[in-house]
Design a protein around this motif. Structure first.
Motif, PDB file in Angstrom:
ATOM      1  N   TRP A  95      35.072  55.341 -10.354  1.00 36.75           N
ATOM      2  CA  TRP A  95      33.885  56.078  -9.883  1.00 36.75           C
ATOM      3  C   TRP A  95      32.751  55.099  -9.574  1.00 36.75           C
ATOM      4  CZ3 TRP A  95      32.205  61.399  -9.600  1.00 36.75           C
ATOM      5  CH2 TRP A  95      30.824  61.563  -9.533  1.00 36.75           C
ATOM      6  N   MET A  96      32.500  54.170 -10.501  1.00 35.61           N
ATOM      7  CA  MET A  96      31.413  53.218 -10.312  1.00 35.61           C
ATOM      8  C   MET A  96      31.654  52.311  -9.107  1.00 35.61           C
ATOM      9  SD  MET A  96      30.579  52.137 -14.259  1.00 35.61           S
ATOM     10  CE  MET A  96      29.336  50.939 -13.741  1.00 35.61           C
ATOM     11  N   LEU A  97      32.873  51.849  -8.918  1.00 32.25           N
ATOM     12  CA  LEU A  97      33.182  51.012  -7.758  1.00 32.25           C
ATOM     13  C   LEU A  97      32.947  51.771  -6.461  1.00 32.25           C
ATOM     14  CD1 LEU A  97      36.429  49.156  -8.906  1.00 32.25           C
ATOM     15  CD2 LEU A  97      34.184  48.134  -8.456  1.00 32.25           C
ATOM     16  N   ALA A  98      33.352  53.040  -6.438  1.00 30.59           N
ATOM     17  CA  ALA A  98      33.171  53.855  -5.229  1.00 30.59           C
ATOM     18  C   ALA A  98      31.697  53.978  -4.883  1.00 30.59           C
ATOM     19  CB  ALA A  98      33.801  55.234  -5.427  1.00 30.59           C
ATOM     20  N   PHE A  99      30.868  54.273  -5.864  1.00 29.98           N
ATOM     21  CA  PHE A  99      29.446  54.461  -5.581  1.00 29.98           C
ATOM     22  C   PHE A  99      28.703  53.136  -5.434  1.00 29.98           C
ATOM     23  CE2 PHE A  99      30.412  58.798  -6.797  1.00 29.98           C
ATOM     24  CZ  PHE A  99      29.661  59.502  -5.871  1.00 29.98           C
ATOM     25  N   LEU A 100      29.245  52.059  -5.983  1.00 32.04           N
ATOM     26  CA  LEU A 100      28.678  50.742  -5.706  1.00 32.04           C
ATOM     27  C   LEU A 100      28.836  50.416  -4.219  1.00 32.04           C
ATOM     28  CD1 LEU A 100      27.455  48.038  -6.564  1.00 32.04           C
ATOM     29  CD2 LEU A 100      29.782  47.251  -7.113  1.00 32.04           C
ATOM     30  N   LEU A 101      30.009  50.685  -3.665  1.00 33.20           N
ATOM     31  CA  LEU A 101      30.218  50.469  -2.236  1.00 33.20           C
ATOM     32  C   LEU A 101      29.282  51.346  -1.409  1.00 33.20           C
ATOM     33  CD1 LEU A 101      34.123  50.231  -2.076  1.00 33.20           C
ATOM     34  CD2 LEU A 101      32.474  48.372  -1.795  1.00 33.20           C
ATOM     35  N   PHE A 102      29.127  52.614  -1.819  1.00 36.08           N
ATOM     36  CA  PHE A 102      28.207  53.504  -1.106  1.00 36.08           C
ATOM     37  C   PHE A 102      26.791  52.947  -1.131  1.00 36.08           C
ATOM     38  CE2 PHE A 102      25.056  56.907  -1.141  1.00 36.08           C
ATOM     39  CZ  PHE A 102      25.380  57.596   0.024  1.00 36.08           C
ATOM     40  N   ALA A 103      26.341  52.503  -2.303  1.00 37.90           N
ATOM     41  CA  ALA A 103      24.977  51.989  -2.432  1.00 37.90           C
ATOM     42  C   ALA A 103      24.779  50.729  -1.587  1.00 37.90           C
ATOM     43  CB  ALA A 103      24.658  51.705  -3.896  1.00 37.90           C
ATOM     44  N   LEU A 104      25.752  49.842  -1.590  1.00 40.51           N
ATOM     45  CA  LEU A 104      25.628  48.602  -0.829  1.00 40.51           C
ATOM     46  C   LEU A 104      25.560  48.877   0.676  1.00 40.51           C
ATOM     47  CD1 LEU A 104      28.120  46.297  -2.768  1.00 40.51           C
ATOM     48  CD2 LEU A 104      25.623  46.165  -2.776  1.00 40.51           C
ATOM     49  N   VAL A 105      26.369  49.810   1.143  1.00 42.91           N
ATOM     50  CA  VAL A 105      26.430  50.094   2.573  1.00 42.91           C
ATOM     51  C   VAL A 105      25.248  50.942   3.028  1.00 42.91           C
ATOM     52  CG1 VAL A 105      27.750  51.275   4.382  1.00 42.91           C
ATOM     53  CG2 VAL A 105      28.933  49.852   2.701  1.00 42.91           C
ATOM     54  N   TYR A 106      24.880  51.937   2.236  1.00 47.51           N
ATOM     55  CA  TYR A 106      23.925  52.943   2.721  1.00 47.51           C
ATOM     56  C   TYR A 106      22.474  52.697   2.331  1.00 47.51           C
ATOM     57  CZ  TYR A 106      27.363  55.953   4.859  1.00 47.51           C
ATOM     58  OH  TYR A 106      28.317  56.456   5.699  1.00 47.51           O
ATOM     59  N   THR A 107      22.196  51.826   1.375  1.00 46.02           N
ATOM     60  CA  THR A 107      20.792  51.569   1.034  1.00 46.02           C
ATOM     61  C   THR A 107      19.993  51.069   2.241  1.00 46.02           C
ATOM     62  OG1 THR A 107      21.274  51.161  -1.311  1.00 46.02           O
ATOM     63  CG2 THR A 107      19.226  50.240  -0.427  1.00 46.02           C
ATOM     64  N   PRO A 108      20.474  50.074   2.977  1.00 49.76           N
ATOM     65  CA  PRO A 108      19.709  49.658   4.168  1.00 49.76           C
ATOM     66  C   PRO A 108      19.590  50.763   5.205  1.00 49.76           C
ATOM     67  CG  PRO A 108      21.425  48.049   3.625  1.00 49.76           C
ATOM     68  CD  PRO A 108      21.681  49.253   2.793  1.00 49.76           C
ATOM     69  N   ILE A 109      20.626  51.588   5.342  1.00 53.57           N
ATOM     70  CA  ILE A 109      20.605  52.682   6.312  1.00 53.57           C
ATOM     71  C   ILE A 109      19.563  53.724   5.939  1.00 53.57           C
ATOM     72  CG2 ILE A 109      21.970  54.630   7.206  1.00 53.57           C
ATOM     73  CD1 ILE A 109      24.437  52.829   7.023  1.00 53.57           C
ATOM     74  N   LEU A 110      19.449  54.012   4.653  1.00 56.92           N
ATOM     75  CA  LEU A 110      18.574  55.079   4.190  1.00 56.92           C
ATOM     76  C   LEU A 110      17.102  54.681   4.167  1.00 56.92           C
ATOM     77  CD1 LEU A 110      20.821  56.435   1.294  1.00 56.92           C
ATOM     78  CD2 LEU A 110      20.315  57.601   3.446  1.00 56.92           C
ATOM     79  N   ILE A 111      16.802  53.410   4.005  1.00 51.16           N
ATOM     80  CA  ILE A 111      15.403  53.008   3.890  1.00 51.16           C
ATOM     81  C   ILE A 111      14.807  52.591   5.227  1.00 51.16           C
ATOM     82  CG2 ILE A 111      15.703  52.318   1.490  1.00 51.16           C
ATOM     83  CD1 ILE A 111      15.657  49.421   2.384  1.00 51.16           C
ATOM     84  N   ARG A 112      15.650  52.393   6.253  1.00 50.56           N
ATOM     85  CA  ARG A 112      15.140  51.947   7.549  1.00 50.56           C
ATOM     86  C   ARG A 112      15.117  53.104   8.548  1.00 50.56           C
ATOM     87  NH1 ARG A 112      18.823  46.447   7.556  1.00 50.56           N
ATOM     88  NH2 ARG A 112      17.522  45.256   6.080  1.00 50.56           N
ATOM     89  N   PRO A 113      14.277  53.005   9.582  1.00 47.85           N
ATOM     90  CA  PRO A 113      14.184  54.086  10.570  1.00 47.85           C
ATOM     91  C   PRO A 113      15.479  54.265  11.338  1.00 47.85           C
ATOM     92  CG  PRO A 113      12.300  52.588  10.737  1.00 47.85           C
ATOM     93  CD  PRO A 113      13.287  51.932   9.822  1.00 47.85           C
ATOM     94  N   ARG A 114      15.597  55.402  12.002  1.00 46.39           N
ATOM     95  CA  ARG A 114      16.734  55.684  12.877  1.00 46.39           C
ATOM     96  C   ARG A 114      16.868  54.583  13.929  1.00 46.39           C
ATOM     97  NH1 ARG A 114      18.271  61.553  13.618  1.00 46.39           N
ATOM     98  NH2 ARG A 114      19.090  60.748  15.585  1.00 46.39           N
ATOM     99  N   ILE A 115      18.080  54.241  14.264  1.00 40.33           N
ATOM    100  CA  ILE A 115      18.298  53.176  15.236  1.00 40.33           C
ATOM    101  C   ILE A 115      18.016  53.633  16.667  1.00 40.33           C
ATOM    102  CG2 ILE A 115      19.987  51.994  13.765  1.00 40.33           C
ATOM    103  CD1 ILE A 115      22.205  53.210  15.489  1.00 40.33           C
ATOM    104  N   ASP A 116      17.933  54.957  16.874  1.00 36.19           N
ATOM    105  CA  ASP A 116      17.650  55.462  18.222  1.00 36.19           C
ATOM    106  C   ASP A 116      16.165  55.725  18.439  1.00 36.19           C
ATOM    107  OD1 ASP A 116      17.309  57.682  16.638  1.00 36.19           O
ATOM    108  OD2 ASP A 116      18.942  58.841  17.523  1.00 36.19           O
TER     109      ASP A 116
END
Length: 389
Positions: free
Chosen positions: A364-385
């Motif tokens: 479970w922790m490994l799965a959400f570690l990957l989610f956090a690593l991939v999606y943290t930059p996506i979630l804190i930055r503006p839309r790319i469009d």
């Protein structure tokens, strides 16, 4: 980042709450394993088991639901949802609740008041679009918010010593309220996503199944609250499982296996069907309720919410919804393996219970570690469009 216009964490509800959910899933399981092994002393408002159940439901799951609805309601109704400062306040209440329950010596009334405030606050912030929108079915979410608040109140009344033996009923009521949200949301998005992503796919949506989905689940939730773990609740849960199986079969197309962001939703829903079936059987004494519960929570809620967060975050930041990259499909597989270990390991080899808990928790922790690593930059930055949100 704020000065350069590159900070967008509070531009829309999915951003802070999906980030909070991903990080809390990682931290809460890490703390749970540390508490479980005695590495860190468990001190705070709840006992060890109470804390684990409460935080995964009222911490992780409520964050996912808040993030999804604070985003989707805008699309469903065309009406405004909280952003900016109000979203900061709502997020802060959630975070403060997580901190207070593990703060030794925190006044019980303060812990309960802050923790109980979060779900009503989300409901208050969304009541206008949910109530006045054209789709009256959306009003059901307000009733679900009330059910979630009641569930949390039952837990706190027990922990504070006002009444006895209420926290298990509160926890199971919250599970059923989360299931109702997932059933409502999945019925809207899974068939749509399937037809959009798989050429030639045509989902079968049967009116009697859609009505039976919510009727059977409400009956099951009421029976479980009034007569927990008995044959009446068991029969209601088995009926709900049967209807959900028919529902999922109508959505399925073999092409879903070519799209990770799609197959994870179908597999997560299949876990819900399995979990409801096992919960029904546990009502007749066939197996322990905890086995069935974790099929729903780890398998159903965990897998389905991870898939939904991944899909929504891509779509609402202007990215290709099918481009999950190499790591997120691995996270989907790891989480499913963790669910298998948590559900079937203790069932088949109970003498190795601690081993199964550690393996499942680690996956479970490994799965959400990957989610956090991939999606943290996506979630804190503006839309790319360049669009707002």
């Amino acid at each position: 980042m704020r000065k350069s216009g590159s900070f967008a964490l509070f531009a829309l509800g999915f951003r802070p709450f999906f980030l909070a959910a991903g990080l809390s899933a990682l931290v809460l399981l890490g703390l749970w394993l540390a508490f479980w092994q005695g590495v860190v002393p468990a001190k705070g408002y709840f006992t060890l088991v109470e804390w684990h159940a409460h935080e995964m439901l009222f911490g992780y799951a409520s964050a996912v639901i808040a993030g999804f609805l604070l985003t989707a309601v805008k699309n469903w109704t065309g009406m405004a949802v909280p952003t900016g400062r109000l979203l900061v306040i709502i997020s802060s209440v959630w975070l403060l609740g997580r901190v207070l329950v593990v703060t030794p010596g925190a006044p019980q009334w303060l812990v309960a008041a802050v923790d109980l405030a979060f779900i009503p606050l989300v409901g208050w912030s969304l009541w206008r679009p949910l109530w006045h929108g054209q789709n009256r079915v959306n009003r059901m979410f307000l009733l679900i918010f009330a059910g979630m608040t009641l569930a949390n109140l039952l837990v706190h009344l027990d922990v504070m010593g006002v009444a006895r033996n209420l926290w298990p009923r509160g926890a199971y009521l919250m599970v059923d309220m989360v299931l109702l949200v997932l059933l409502l949301v999945a019925g809207r998005v899974v068939p749509f996503f399937t037809e959009k992503a798989v050429p030639g796919a045509r989902s079968t949506v049967r009116p009697w199944v859609e009505k039976g989905t919510f009727i059977s689940m409400v009956i099951a939730a009421g029976a479980e609250l009034a007569l927990p773990h008995g044959p009446v609740a068991g029969a209601a849960l088995l009926a709900a499982a049967l209807i959900q199986g028919v529902r999922l079969a109508g959505w399925y197309h073999p092409g879903v296996w070519r799209v990770p962001i799609l197959w994870v939703l179908h597999v997560g829903y299949a876990w819900l069907v399995l979990g409801l079936t096992l919960r029904g059987l546990s009502g007749f004494g066939v197996l322990l309720p905890s086995v069935a519960l974790h099929a729903i929570t780890v398998g159903g809620i965990g897998v389905l919410t991870l898939g939904m967060m991944s899909r929504v975050a891509l779509g609402h930041t202007g990215r290709n919804i099918n481009d999950t990259g190499p790591f997120i499909p691995v996270a989907f597989v790891l989480l499913n393996l963790g669910a298998v270990m948590r559900v079937f390991g203790p069932w088949l080899a109970p003498q190795q219970f601690n081993l199964w808990i550690n393996i499942a928790g680690g996956l479970w922790m490994l799965a959400f570690l990957l989610f956090a690593l991939v999606y943290t930059p996506i979630l804190i930055r503006p839309r790319i469009d360049g669009r707002p949100g």
